[in-house]
Design an enzyme around this catalytic site. Structure first.
Site, PDB file in Angstrom:
ATOM      1  N   HIS A  99      -5.843  -6.078   1.300  1.00 16.01           N
ATOM      2  CA  HIS A  99      -4.867  -7.134   1.049  1.00 16.01           C
ATOM      3  C   HIS A  99      -4.051  -7.386   2.316  1.00 16.01           C
ATOM      4  O   HIS A  99      -3.750  -6.463   3.078  1.00 16.01           O
ATOM      5  CB  HIS A  99      -3.955  -6.757  -0.117  1.00 16.01           C
ATOM      6  CG  HIS A  99      -4.541  -7.079  -1.453  1.00 16.01           C
ATOM      7  ND1 HIS A  99      -4.186  -6.426  -2.615  1.00 16.01           N
ATOM      8  CD2 HIS A  99      -5.475  -8.004  -1.825  1.00 16.01           C
ATOM      9  CE1 HIS A  99      -4.866  -6.926  -3.632  1.00 16.01           C
ATOM     10  NE2 HIS A  99      -5.651  -7.882  -3.178  1.00 16.01           N
ATOM     11  N   ASP A 147      -0.984  -7.928   3.156  1.00 16.77           N
ATOM     12  CA  ASP A 147       0.265  -7.248   3.498  1.00 16.77           C
ATOM     13  C   ASP A 147       0.039  -5.826   3.990  1.00 16.77           C
ATOM     14  O   ASP A 147       0.992  -5.144   4.366  1.00 16.77           O
ATOM     15  CB  ASP A 147       1.237  -7.256   2.311  1.00 16.77           C
ATOM     16  CG  ASP A 147       0.679  -6.600   1.062  1.00 16.77           C
ATOM     17  OD1 ASP A 147      -0.516  -6.796   0.764  1.00 16.77           O
ATOM     18  OD2 ASP A 147       1.438  -5.884   0.373  1.00 16.77           O
ATOM     19  N   HIS A 148      -1.220  -5.409   4.041  1.00 17.02           N
ATOM     20  CA  HIS A 148      -1.552  -4.076   4.550  1.00 17.02           C
ATOM     21  C   HIS A 148      -2.397  -4.121   5.826  1.00 17.02           C
ATOM     22  O   HIS A 148      -2.571  -3.085   6.472  1.00 17.02           O
ATOM     23  CB  HIS A 148      -2.288  -3.272   3.474  1.00 17.02           C
ATOM     24  CG  HIS A 148      -1.437  -2.948   2.295  1.00 17.02           C
ATOM     25  ND1 HIS A 148      -0.921  -1.692   2.063  1.00 17.02           N
ATOM     26  CD2 HIS A 148      -0.988  -3.728   1.276  1.00 17.02           C
ATOM     27  CE1 HIS A 148      -0.195  -1.712   0.955  1.00 17.02           C
ATOM     28  NE2 HIS A 148      -0.226  -2.937   0.465  1.00 17.02           N
ATOM     29  N   HIS A 189      -6.454  -0.361  -8.245  1.00 20.62           N
ATOM     30  CA  HIS A 189      -5.774  -1.592  -7.841  1.00 20.62           C
ATOM     31  C   HIS A 189      -6.660  -2.779  -8.213  1.00 20.62           C
ATOM     32  O   HIS A 189      -7.709  -2.612  -8.843  1.00 20.62           O
ATOM     33  CB  HIS A 189      -5.484  -1.536  -6.338  1.00 20.62           C
ATOM     34  CG  HIS A 189      -4.553  -2.595  -5.847  1.00 20.62           C
ATOM     35  ND1 HIS A 189      -3.443  -2.997  -6.557  1.00 20.62           N
ATOM     36  CD2 HIS A 189      -4.561  -3.350  -4.700  1.00 20.62           C
ATOM     37  CE1 HIS A 189      -2.814  -3.940  -5.873  1.00 20.62           C
ATOM     38  NE2 HIS A 189      -3.469  -4.173  -4.756  1.00 20.62           N
ATOM     39  N   ASP A 222      -1.750   0.813  -2.929  1.00 20.44           N
ATOM     40  CA  ASP A 222      -1.325   0.151  -4.162  1.00 20.44           C
ATOM     41  C   ASP A 222      -2.176   0.658  -5.324  1.00 20.44           C
ATOM     42  O   ASP A 222      -3.406   0.738  -5.210  1.00 20.44           O
ATOM     43  CB  ASP A 222      -1.498  -1.363  -4.032  1.00 20.44           C
ATOM     44  CG  ASP A 222      -0.604  -1.959  -2.955  1.00 20.44           C
ATOM     45  OD1 ASP A 222       0.114  -1.189  -2.298  1.00 20.44           O
ATOM     46  OD2 ASP A 222      -0.636  -3.192  -2.786  1.00 20.44           O
ATOM     47  N   HIS A 224       6.878   0.437  -0.979  1.00 16.74           N
ATOM     48  CA  HIS A 224       6.248  -0.771  -1.526  1.00 16.74           C
ATOM     49  C   HIS A 224       7.132  -1.351  -2.640  1.00 16.74           C
ATOM     50  O   HIS A 224       6.697  -1.577  -3.763  1.00 16.74           O
ATOM     51  CB  HIS A 224       4.838  -0.461  -2.038  1.00 16.74           C
ATOM     52  CG  HIS A 224       3.938  -1.668  -2.096  1.00 16.74           C
ATOM     53  ND1 HIS A 224       3.850  -2.468  -3.204  1.00 16.74           N
ATOM     54  CD2 HIS A 224       3.091  -2.205  -1.179  1.00 16.74           C
ATOM     55  CE1 HIS A 224       2.980  -3.440  -2.970  1.00 16.74           C
ATOM     56  NE2 HIS A 224       2.506  -3.301  -1.747  1.00 16.74           N
TER      57      HIS A 224
END
EC number: 3.1.26.11
Length: 309
Positions: free
Chosen positions: A65, A67-68, A145, A216, A274
């Protein structure tokens, strides 16, 4: 050994929290820094720290993802700008697809690096021990996830006992090769006939540290296995108390679920990250208080915060 959090927010950058990234500083142990995830803006966050990019020699990505991972091409590029310093290769561990993401990003932007990147890609069939050095082991498991996501368990191998040099001097053992023999566990006999037993001058081996860093995830047994008896568990806390259903629907966890994992896994310390941008400082204090009702040694970490392990 320290953890430093470069980004503790969820989804997108916020005023108080950047997106996901943290480093495990192993400078005293192996003179390296290991990065876990690299959301956008990570290289900017590093400028606020004492971290030297060339010391970052391993990067562990939990999932793909944005944001990582969106900060990864920029970080790799800026790492190359340290022309006055020795260039060191870097290893990137992560899900299948991380190699093509990095290589395509660098190729399209015309970026050429003066160091090599060694990729280690994994699928759910490759879980278990993924790396071993003379001092550390790293294990990975699939989490729960919305896409394939990995959690990591970093295990420091037990440290050898230390030699009590002062006691040896008092016993009349001359400094030199005999010290080395005793350090290696070999008993010796002095010129005057006295026997020196190595075990009497070497301390017991010291248990290595265990650090669990999760990506996540919903609440899942894999998290508990990775965290079993860990010194530190870094667990996401995207949602708060009572948000179990929405957390599950979005592939995330609440603060209470993270606390329960920490309790069930018998960890020593729980660090929550997070965190959704909708939680302000007062909300985070309440989330921390709620989690502490299940697991006392818990803290919601902030950007740039350092934690000694």
């Amino acid at each position: 050994m320290e953890l430093q959090f470069l980004g503790t927010g969820a989804g997108q950058p916020a005023k108080q929290r950047n997106v996901s990234s943290l480093v495990l500083k192993l400078l005293d142990e192996i003179n390296e820094v290991w990065m876990f995830d690299c959301g956008e803006g990570t290289q900017r966050q590093i400028l606020e720290t004492s971290i030297k990019p060339r010391k970052i020699q391993k990067i562990f990505i939990t999932h793909l993802h944005g944001d990582h991972i969106f900060g990864l091409p920029g970080f790799l590029s800026s790492r190359a700008f340290q022309a006055s310093e020795e260039q060191t290769d870097i290893e990137i561990f992560g899900p299948l697809g991380i190699k093509s993401f990095v290589q395509n990003s660098l190729a399209i932007s015309g970026t050429r690096l003066p160091y090599k990147i060694h990729f280690h890609e994994f699928t759910d069939k490759d879980m278990g021990k993924i790396m071993e050095t003379d001092k550390f082991l790293v294990y990975a498991e699939k989490l729960a996830h919305t896409i394939f996501c990995m959690g990591y368990r970093v295990v420091q191998k037990d440290l050898e006992g230390t030699l009590d040099a002062e006691a040896l001097k008092k016993a009349g053992v001359p400094f030199g090769p005999l010290f080395g023999k005793i350090k290696n566990g070999q008993d010796i006999v002095l010129d005057d006939g006295r026997q020196i037993l190595a075990k009497d001058y070497i301390s017991e081996p010291k248990k290595g540290k265990v650090i669990t860093i999760l990506g996540d995830t919903r609440k899942t047994p894999a998290s508990q296995r990775l965290a079993l008896n860990a010194d530190v568990l870094v667990h996401e806390s995207t949602y708060g108390k009572g948000d179990d259903r929405i957390a599950r629907n979005h592939g995330h966890s609440t603060n209470m679920q993270a606390a329960q994992i920490a309790k069930d896994a018998n960890v020593k310390r729980l660090l929550l990250n997070h965190v959704s941008a909708r939680f302000l400082s007062r909300d985070c204090r309440q989330m921390e208080k709620d989690a502490a009702s299940l697991f006392e040694n818990v803290k919601i970490v902030k950007d740039l915060e350092e934690v000694t392990i």
